[in-house]
Design a protein around this motif. Structure first.
Motif, short mmCIF file in Angstrom:
data_model
loop_
_atom_site.label_atom_id
_atom_site.label_comp_id
_atom_site.label_asym_id
_atom_site.label_seq_id
_atom_site.Cartn_x
_atom_site.Cartn_y
_atom_site.Cartn_z
N PHE A 98 -29.47 -8.25 13.41
CA PHE A 98 -29.50 -8.77 12.21
C PHE A 98 -30.56 -10.31 11.86
O PHE A 98 -30.52 -11.05 12.76
CB PHE A 98 -28.28 -10.02 12.21
CG PHE A 98 -27.35 -8.25 11.97
CD1 PHE A 98 -25.83 -9.14 10.95
CD2 PHE A 98 -26.89 -7.40 12.70
CE1 PHE A 98 -25.26 -7.76 10.20
CE2 PHE A 98 -25.97 -6.29 12.55
CZ PHE A 98 -25.04 -7.24 10.94
N TYR B 235 -24.97 -12.87 6.33
CA TYR B 235 -26.02 -11.80 7.43
C TYR B 235 -26.67 -11.34 6.27
O TYR B 235 -26.30 -10.80 4.73
CB TYR B 235 -25.49 -11.09 8.39
CG TYR B 235 -25.33 -11.80 9.76
CD1 TYR B 235 -25.90 -12.33 10.90
CD2 TYR B 235 -23.78 -11.51 9.65
CE1 TYR B 235 -24.83 -12.90 11.64
CE2 TYR B 235 -22.69 -12.25 10.65
CZ TYR B 235 -23.57 -12.63 11.81
OH TYR B 235 -23.31 -13.70 13.33
N THR C 4 -29.95 -13.81 10.46
CA THR C 4 -28.57 -15.20 10.33
C THR C 4 -29.67 -15.96 8.89
O THR C 4 -30.52 -16.20 9.03
CB THR C 4 -28.59 -15.75 11.19
OG1 THR C 4 -28.09 -14.88 12.34
CG2 THR C 4 -27.94 -16.69 10.75
#
Length: 888
Positions: free
Chosen positions: A60, A39, A62
Motif C-alpha cells: 500500500f 491508502y 499510505t
C-alpha cells in the motif's frame, strides 16, 4: 455472548481535498487512541508488518497525514464516540477527485505492546452469514473479503459529478430500504472505470431529514432501546436519568425516564397533555437521552442490538428465508403474546408502575383498561388490537434487520451529510409559534427536545462540522481552549459529556439541572436569548458548493397559528451567502428538508378541490379526508407562507442556477422553476427541485386513488405547470373584473397572483417586480407510458381492441409497481447526475434517477431490476423564455 467492542460505524462523514472524517462508536474504553490511515489501494494482505498480524499490506501507499489520531469520548456508561479527522500533510498529496481511496482504523491499546487491531482483525472485512452461531451477520465493508472501505471525491468536472440523496427512513416503515439500492449501485460501480460514462459511484450522500423517527418507535424496539448485549445499559443503569413534569394542579415532580416507569405504548397521553406535543403516534415516543442514543445505534448497525432482541428477529428471518412461513408466523404470534403477558409481561409492568406515573400516563380510556376498576372486556379488546400492531411491527423489523448490514456498508463507503427534520425530535416540531410557546413552557417538552438535540449533535451533526466540536479529549493536540474561545458546539458537546457522566456514575445529581441542563437549554435557545448554535452548514461539492439549511430552529411566525416562514429573513442571510465562493460555478446546490418547489397544484388546485372530494374520502366531519388531510398535515410547506417563500426565491435567483435537494413528503418528484426579475425578457435564474422521499416509509400504501394516472395529473396541476407574478412594496390599482381572492392577494406584501383564471380586460397598474413559472417534470422515456395515440388507431377496430388491452396491462403494471412518470411512491434512493446535452454538447442537463431496492436472483446473486425506474431530465438552461402575462 460478549459485548461487541464496536457498536456502530465506521461512518464516513465530511471529506474534502485535504481532510477526511470518520465517525465511530465503541461500547467501552478499550483503546488508548484510534488512528485513521488513508491508502491508495483497498486490498488487505495477510503479511506481518511491524509485528502486527492482519494489518494492511506493505504494498500500500499510505497517504501522509499531519494529524490522524483521536481519543474516544465517553457519553454514558458504555457509550464512547469519536469523529477522527485525518488531515493531508502536504498540498501535493491532496486527494485527487475521481480517484478511489481506502481507509482503515487502527486501534491502539493502552499497553506498550505492538498495535495489532484494525478493521480486519475486528471482523469488518469478512462476511458472516445470517444464523452463524455466536456471530452477528455482516458483509465486508470493502465489497469483498479483506477489502477496505473506499471513497471518491466529487469531480471538479460537473459532467462527472454524481450525488445520492434520500430521506425519511423509518425502522418499521412501509417499503424496502432504499439505501440497499445504493449498496448495489456502489458495488457495481467498483467494476467500472472511474472516468467511464457508465460509472455510477456516488461521491456524496445527503440524508435530508428524518434519519430516525423519535415519535414513531416500534414498541418492542423501544423496550430494548439503549439496552445492548445481554441487557447492559448504554448510558446509565441507576435510574439517574429523570424527566421533570408539571402536573395539572401545578405541582412539579421528577420521574425516572425509563420504560419501567413510563412503559412502551403508554406515552401518548403523557406527551400530548404534559409536553404539549401534537404527534398522534406518540404511544412509544423516545423520552430519555439513553433511548435516543440507543435508537440511533439500532438504525445504523446490528452490533448495537440487544442480543435477545436480535436473536428472536434472526430466528423469524431464518424461517422466512427457508420458506417456513407458517413457522415464522407462529414465532411472531408467540413473541407478541409473550411481550404482553409473560416476557417482559408488559401488562403487568403497566399495572405495577408508581401511583405518580399512573396519574400522568393513564387517561380515562387507559384507566378503564388498567386502573382499579378495569373492565376485562376492554382489556381483551386492547390486547387484541395491540397484538395485531405488534405482529405488524415484528414483521417490519425482520425486513429491516435482514438488510441492515448493507446499510452499514453504504454509510462506510460514501461521504455522508445529514440534517434534521421534525422526526429526529418529534412530529410537528416548531410547527407554529403557539406550539413553541406551549411545549417550551412544559418541563417535559423541554426535556425531550433537549435529549433529542443532544443525541442529534453527537450522532449526526458532529460529522457534518467536525472542526466545530472539540471535546476535552481533543485538547491534548492543540492545548487547552479557553472558554471564551470555545465555539458554541464545543461548549455544547462538553455539557453533553458532563450530563452523561453524572447520570452514568449516579453522582452530582442534586444540582444537575442548575449546572448542566439549564446551560444546555440556554445554548439551545430555550431561554431568553436565541441559540448561538448554527445547525446549518456548507460543504464543497466538486465544481460547486452545497448549502445545507436549518428549516426547523430558524423559523419566523407572523402570528400564533399561521403557517411559519421556514427561515427568517435574518437567518436566510446567514445560511446562504451573498455571492457564491469560487466565482463561475455551473450551479449551486441547496438542501432544504421540505421541498421548496412543491407540487404546483397544492395551493391552486387541491385546496379548493378538497371540499369537492370530501364525500369520496371521508364520512366524518372531524376528518377532512385523505386529500383534505394533506393540507392539515403539510401545514408547513414553503409555499404556505408567501412572504418567506418569495424572499427565498429572490435569494436563490442571485445564484442563477440552483439545484434543490429535499425529502419529507414520502414520494419522489422533480420540478423546475424559471424566474424573471424585473422586466427581463429572459429568465434570470433556473431553480431545479429534486425530491427523494422516502428511503423507507412509503406513504398511504393501500390508497390506490393516489397511484392512478388521474391523481398524478391532479397533483401536478393537470398541465403540469403554474405561473405567477408579484410585486414588492407597491400600492396597486386594477381595472376590469378582479376576483375577491385576487383582490386580497394584491393587497398583501408581497402581492403574488397566478396568471391563470383572469377575465379578459383585467389589468394591474404596475409592471411586476418578479415572475416565475414552475413545472412538474415527467419521465418521457419510459416505454410503458407511451402516448395513447401510439396504441390506438380510432379508425381501426383491431387497433382499438389491441390498444385497450395494452392500456389495461399498463395500468395493472402501474398499480402493482406504484411507479409513475411524475411521482415515485415506493421507497427509493435517487442519484443526481450532470451530463452534456445530447442535442447540444455545449449545454448541460440534470438527471434525477430513482432506484428501488432490487430483487436478487438467488441462483446468480445478480440484481433482477438493476436499472432506474424513473429518470427526470432537466436542462440547466431555460428552454422556454416567454411568460405570457395579458393582465399586465
Amino acid at each position: 455472548m460478549p459485548l461487541p467492542k464496536i457498536l456502530a460505524g465506521p461512518i464516513l462523514r465530511r471529506v474534502e481535498k485535504d481532510k477526511i472524517s470518520v465517525w465511530l462508536c465503541l461500547s467501552g474504553d478499550y483503546f488508548a487512541r484510534v488512528k485513521l490511515q488513508i491508502y491508495d489501494k483497498d486490498n488487505v494482505t495477510s503479511d506481518n508488518r511491524n509485528g502486527a498480524e492482519g494489518l494492511v499490506g506493505t504494498d500500500f501507499t499510505t497517504i501522509p497525514t499531519s494529524t490522524n489520531i483521536a481519543q474516544m469520548v465517553r457519553f454514558g456508561k458504555r457509550l464512547y464516540l469519536t469523529v477522527i479527522t485525518a488531515k493531508i500533510q502536504s498540498q501535493l498529496d491532496q486527494f485527487k477527485p475521481g480517484k478511489v481511496y481506502s481507509y482503515n482504523i487502527v486501534f491502539e491499546e493502552f499497553n506498550d505492546s505492538p498495535t495489532s487491531l484494525d478493521l480486519r482483525t475486528e471482523g469488518f472485512l469478512k462476511k458472516v452469514e445470517p444464523n452463524t452461531a455466536g456471530e452477528i451477520p455482516n458483509v465486508p465493508l470493502g465489497y469483498g473479503e479483506n477489502r477496505l472501505p473506499t471513497f471518491v471525491l466529487p469531480s471538479d468536472d460537473p459532467k462527472k459529478l454524481i450525488i445520492a440523496q434520500g430521506s425519511c427512513r423509518k425502522m418499521h416503515g412501509i417499503g424496502k430500504d432504499g439505501l440497499v439500492a445504493l449498496d448495489g449501485i456502489i458495488k457495481k460501480s467498483l467494476s467500472v472505470a472511474a472516468d467511464s460514462t457508465e460509472n455510477t459511484r456516488p461521491q456524496q450522500l445527503y440524508l435530508t431529514g428524518d434519519q430516525i423517527y423519535a415519535d414513531e418507535v416500534p414498541a418492542i424496539a423501544l423496550h430494548y432501546a439503549g439496552i445492548i448485549g445481554d441487557n447492559e445499559k448504554l448510558v446509565e443503569e441507576h435510574g439517574a436519568e429523570k424527566v421533570k413534569i408539571t402536573k395539572t394542579n401545578g405541582d412539579t415532580i421528577e420521574l425516572r425516564a425509563a420504560t419501567s416507569e413510563l412503559p412502551v405504548l403508554m406515552r401518548q397521553y403523557l406527551l400530548n397533555k404534559f409536553a404539549s406535543f401534537t404527534s398522534d403516534a406518540a404511544s412509544s415516543h423516545l423520552i430519555s437521552f439513553q433511548e435516543f442514543c440507543g435508537l440511533y445505534l439500532n438504525y445504523w448497525n446490528l452490533r448495537s442490538w440487544n442480543n435477545t432482541f436480535r436473536q428472536k428477529i434472526a430466528e423469524i428471518s431464518k424461517d422466512f428465508s427457508e420458506d417456513k412461513k407458517d413457522d415464522a408466523k407462529t414465532k411472531i404470534e408467540n413473541w407478541a403474546n409473550a411481550f404482553l403477558e409473560s416476557d417482559p409481561n408488559l401488562i403487568q409492568n403497566i399495572r405495577g408502575i408508581s401511583a405518580a406515573a399512573k396519574d400522568l400516563v393513564f387517561n380515562e380510556e387507559l384507566n378503564g383498561i388498567f386502573g382499579a376498576d378495569a373492565d376485562d372486556d376492554k382489556l381483551n379488546e386492547w390486547k387484541k388490537k395491540t397484538k395485531f400492531e405488534l405482529k405488524k411491527e415484528i414483521q417490519a423489523l425482520v425486513n429491516f434487520y435482514d438488510k441492515l448490514p448493507q446499510v452499514s456498508r453504504v454509510l462506510a463507503n460514501v461521504p455522508t451529510y445529514m440534517i434534521f427534520d421534525d422526526h429526529e425530535i418529534t412530529d410537528d416540531w416548531n410547527i407554529t409559534q403557539r406550539w413553541k410557546n406551549l411545549v417550551l413552557s412544559k418541563p417535559l417538552g423541554r426535556d425531550v427536545i433537549r435529549n433529542g438535540l443532544m443525541a442529534y449533535a453527537i450522532f449526526q451533526d458532529w460529522g457534518n462540522t467536525p472542526a466545530e466540536y472539540i471535546p476535552q479529549e481533543f485538547e491534548e493536540v492543540g492545548g487547552e481552549i479557553p472558554e471564551a474561545q470555545q465555539t458554541p458546539k464545543t461548549r455544547f458537546i462538553r455539557l453533553i459529556k458532563e450530563y452523561a457522566r453524572r447520570v452514568a456514575d449516579n453522582s452530582d445529581l442534586s444540582n444537575i439541572r442548575a449546572q448542566v441542563i439549564e446551560p444546555i437549554e440556554n445554548l439551545l435557545g430555550m431561554g431568553s436569548n436565541p441559540s448561538p448554535i448554527k445547525w446549518y452548514y456548507d460543504v464543497p461539492a466538486g465544481p460547486t458548493r452545497t448549502y445545507v439549511l436549518d428549516t426547523r430552529t430558524q423559523r419566523e411566525y407572523e402570528s400564533l397559528n399561521t403557517p411559519p416562514g421556514l427561515i427568517s429573513a435574518a437567518s436566510l442571510l446567514q445560511q446562504t451567502p451573498n455571492t457564491i465562493p469560487g466565482g463561475n460555478t455551473p450551479f449551486t446546490i441547496v438542501v432544504s428538508p421540505a421541498p421548496v418547489l412543491g407540487l404546483s397544484s397544492f395551493e391552486e388546485l387541491i385546496q379548493p378541490a378538497a371540499a369537492a372530494v370530501f364525500g369520496l374520502s371521508s364520512s366524518s366531519t372531524d376528518n377532512p379526508g385523505i386529500i383534505g388531510g394533506l393540507l392539515k398535515f403539510d401545514y408547513e410547506a414553503w409555499g404556505f407562507n408567501v412572504a418567506a417563500f418569495e424572499r427565498f426565491l429572490a435569494r436563490l435567483n442571485t445564484y442563477k442556477k440552483v439545484i434543490l435537494l429535499s425529502g419529507d413528503v414520502h414520494y419522489g418528484f422533480s420540478s423546475v422553476m424559471d424566474y424573471w426579475k424585473d422586466n427581463s425578457s429572459t429568465p434570470t435564474s433556473r431553480i431545479m427541485q429534486l425530491t427523494s422521499s422516502s428511503l423507507k416509509n412509503m406513504w398511504l400504501e393501500n390508497i390506490e386513488i393516489f397511484k392512478s394516472g388521474f391523481v398524478q395529473k391532479l397533483l401536478a396541476g393537470f398541465d403540469g405547470r403554474l405561473e405567477k407574478v408579484g410585486w414588492n412594496n407597491k400600492n396597486l390599482s386594477t381595472t376590469g373584473n378582479i376576483s375577491a381572492r385576487n383582490r386580497t392577494r394584491l393587497r398583501k406584501n408581497p402581492a403574488v397572483v397566478p396568471l391563470a383564471g383572469w377575465d379578459p380586460g383585467a389589468t394591474v397598474s404596475e409592471p411586476p417586480d418578479f415572475r416565475w413559472r414552475i413545472s412538474v417534470v415527467s419521465d418521457q422515456n419510459a416505454p410503458e407510458h407511451d402516448p395513447l395515440s401510439m396504441d390506438i388507431n380510432l379508425a381501426d377496430p383491431n387497433s382499438l381492441k389491441d390498444g385497450y388491452k395494452k392500456i389495461v396491462k399498463r395500468h395493472q403494471q402501474f398499480f402493482e409497481e406504484r411507479v409513475g412518470r411524475r411521482l415515485m411512491w415506493p421507497a427509493h434512493v435517487t442519484l443526481i447526475k450532470v451530463e452534456a446535452d445530447p442535442a447540444n454538447s455545449s449545454k448541460l442537463i440534470l438527471k434525477h434517477e430513482f432506484y428501488m431496492q432490487p430483487e436478487i436472483d438467488p441462483n446468480t446473486d445478480e440484481e433482477k431490476n438493476p436499472k432506474a425506474r424513473i429518470v427526470h431530465v432537466i436542462p440547466l438552461d431555460a428552454t422556454d423564455t416567454e411568460l405570457d402575462a395579458p393582465l399586465l
